[in-house]
Scaffold this motif. Sequence first.
Motif, PDB file in Angstrom:
ATOM      1  N   TRP A  57      35.282  34.214  35.734  1.00 20.31           N
ATOM      2  CA  TRP A  57      35.824  35.563  35.563  1.00 20.31           C
ATOM      3  C   TRP A  57      34.782  36.534  35.030  1.00 20.31           C
ATOM      4  CZ3 TRP A  57      36.067  38.039  30.873  1.00 20.31           C
ATOM      5  CH2 TRP A  57      35.963  37.281  29.727  1.00 20.31           C
TER       6      TRP A  57
ATOM      7  N   ALA B 223      49.150  29.548  38.070  1.00 23.11           N
ATOM      8  CA  ALA B 223      47.803  29.673  38.646  1.00 23.11           C
ATOM      9  C   ALA B 223      46.756  29.380  37.579  1.00 23.11           C
ATOM     10  CB  ALA B 223      47.601  31.074  39.212  1.00 23.11           C
ATOM     11  N   LYS B 224      45.675  28.729  37.988  1.00 24.68           N
ATOM     12  CA  LYS B 224      44.600  28.386  37.056  1.00 24.68           C
ATOM     13  C   LYS B 224      43.462  29.400  37.108  1.00 24.68           C
ATOM     14  CE  LYS B 224      45.445  23.442  37.256  1.00 24.68           C
ATOM     15  NZ  LYS B 224      44.876  22.130  37.542  1.00 24.68           N
ATOM     16  N   TYR B 225      43.441  30.177  38.173  1.00 23.25           N
ATOM     17  CA  TYR B 225      42.359  31.143  38.371  1.00 23.25           C
ATOM     18  C   TYR B 225      42.929  32.472  38.836  1.00 23.25           C
ATOM     19  CZ  TYR B 225      39.806  26.727  38.947  1.00 23.25           C
ATOM     20  OH  TYR B 225      39.297  25.472  38.788  1.00 23.25           O
ATOM     21  N   TRP B 226      42.190  33.550  38.564  1.00 22.40           N
ATOM     22  CA  TRP B 226      42.486  34.821  39.212  1.00 22.40           C
ATOM     23  C   TRP B 226      42.086  34.687  40.676  1.00 22.40           C
ATOM     24  CZ3 TRP B 226      39.629  38.352  35.193  1.00 22.40           C
ATOM     25  CH2 TRP B 226      40.500  38.693  34.165  1.00 22.40           C
ATOM     26  N   LYS B 227      42.528  35.649  41.478  1.00 20.86           N
ATOM     27  CA  LYS B 227      42.168  35.662  42.901  1.00 20.86           C
ATOM     28  C   LYS B 227      41.391  36.937  43.195  1.00 20.86           C
ATOM     29  CE  LYS B 227      45.456  32.452  44.327  1.00 20.86           C
ATOM     30  NZ  LYS B 227      44.905  31.179  44.638  1.00 20.86           N
TER      31      LYS B 227
ATOM     32  N   SER C 130      52.008  33.775  41.775  1.00 21.93           N
ATOM     33  CA  SER C 130      51.537  32.385  41.700  1.00 21.93           C
ATOM     34  C   SER C 130      51.734  31.821  40.297  1.00 21.93           C
ATOM     35  CB  SER C 130      50.059  32.320  42.076  1.00 21.93           C
ATOM     36  OG  SER C 130      49.816  32.885  43.329  1.00 21.93           O
TER      37      SER C 130
ATOM     38  N   LYS D 112      36.478  31.504  39.973  1.00 23.85           N
ATOM     39  CA  LYS D 112      36.231  30.427  39.019  1.00 23.85           C
ATOM     40  C   LYS D 112      35.419  30.888  37.818  1.00 23.85           C
ATOM     41  CE  LYS D 112      36.826  26.890  42.448  1.00 23.85           C
ATOM     42  NZ  LYS D 112      36.229  25.805  43.204  1.00 23.85           N
TER      43      LYS D 112
ATOM     44  N   ARG E  62      36.102  28.534  33.751  1.00 20.10           N
ATOM     45  CA  ARG E  62      37.131  28.314  34.760  1.00 20.10           C
ATOM     46  C   ARG E  62      38.529  28.359  34.162  1.00 20.10           C
ATOM     47  NH1 ARG E  62      34.754  23.694  38.766  1.00 20.10           N
ATOM     48  NH2 ARG E  62      32.806  24.757  39.189  1.00 20.10           N
TER      49      ARG E  62
ATOM     50  N   ILE F  99      47.612  37.286  40.699  1.00 19.53           N
ATOM     51  CA  ILE F  99      48.296  36.004  40.528  1.00 19.53           C
ATOM     52  C   ILE F  99      49.770  36.180  40.197  1.00 19.53           C
ATOM     53  CG2 ILE F  99      46.233  34.727  39.881  1.00 19.53           C
ATOM     54  CD1 ILE F  99      47.234  34.985  36.921  1.00 19.53           C
TER      55      ILE F  99
ATOM     56  N   ASN G 119      40.758  34.343  47.432  1.00 15.85           N
ATOM     57  CA  ASN G 119      40.015  33.163  46.963  1.00 15.85           C
ATOM     58  C   ASN G 119      40.072  33.067  45.443  1.00 15.85           C
ATOM     59  OD1 ASN G 119      39.092  32.553  49.622  1.00 15.85           O
ATOM     60  ND2 ASN G 119      37.540  34.144  49.397  1.00 15.85           N
ATOM     61  N   ASN G 120      40.071  31.839  44.940  1.00 20.56           N
ATOM     62  CA  ASN G 120      40.070  31.628  43.497  1.00 20.56           C
ATOM     63  C   ASN G 120      38.793  32.151  42.865  1.00 20.56           C
ATOM     64  OD1 ASN G 120      42.532  30.295  43.522  1.00 20.56           O
ATOM     65  ND2 ASN G 120      41.599  28.279  43.668  1.00 20.56           N
TER      66      ASN G 120
END
Length: 106
Positions: A74, A60-64, A57, A72, A21, A54, A69-70
Amino acid sequence: DKDKDKDKDKDKDKDKDKDKRYIPTLKEVEQYFAENGYTKEIANKAYTYYQLSIEDSPGAKYWKDGKGNNIKNWKMKVRIWMREEGKILHNKNLAGSSAYEIIPDK
């Protein structure tokens, strides 16, 4: 005792999920693709695509994904790129060869 063991197993599973994640570096993506027999070029395409997701963003902690949607995990998501590239490579190979294999008589 069984309940404690189940809780420990759940915690281990959570830790495994947490490892995936994050937003990977280009080097990590290239390495993952290479480990699976794909080129840096294909890895770069996937990385760039998800980095653009991203772009607007910061932090951002996650790609989209394509729906916003995130992502989680990759590694699971880039396997889609691998499957698609596999189809492309397979189709290129078919285009360059005969559809039928000639087997000589013995």
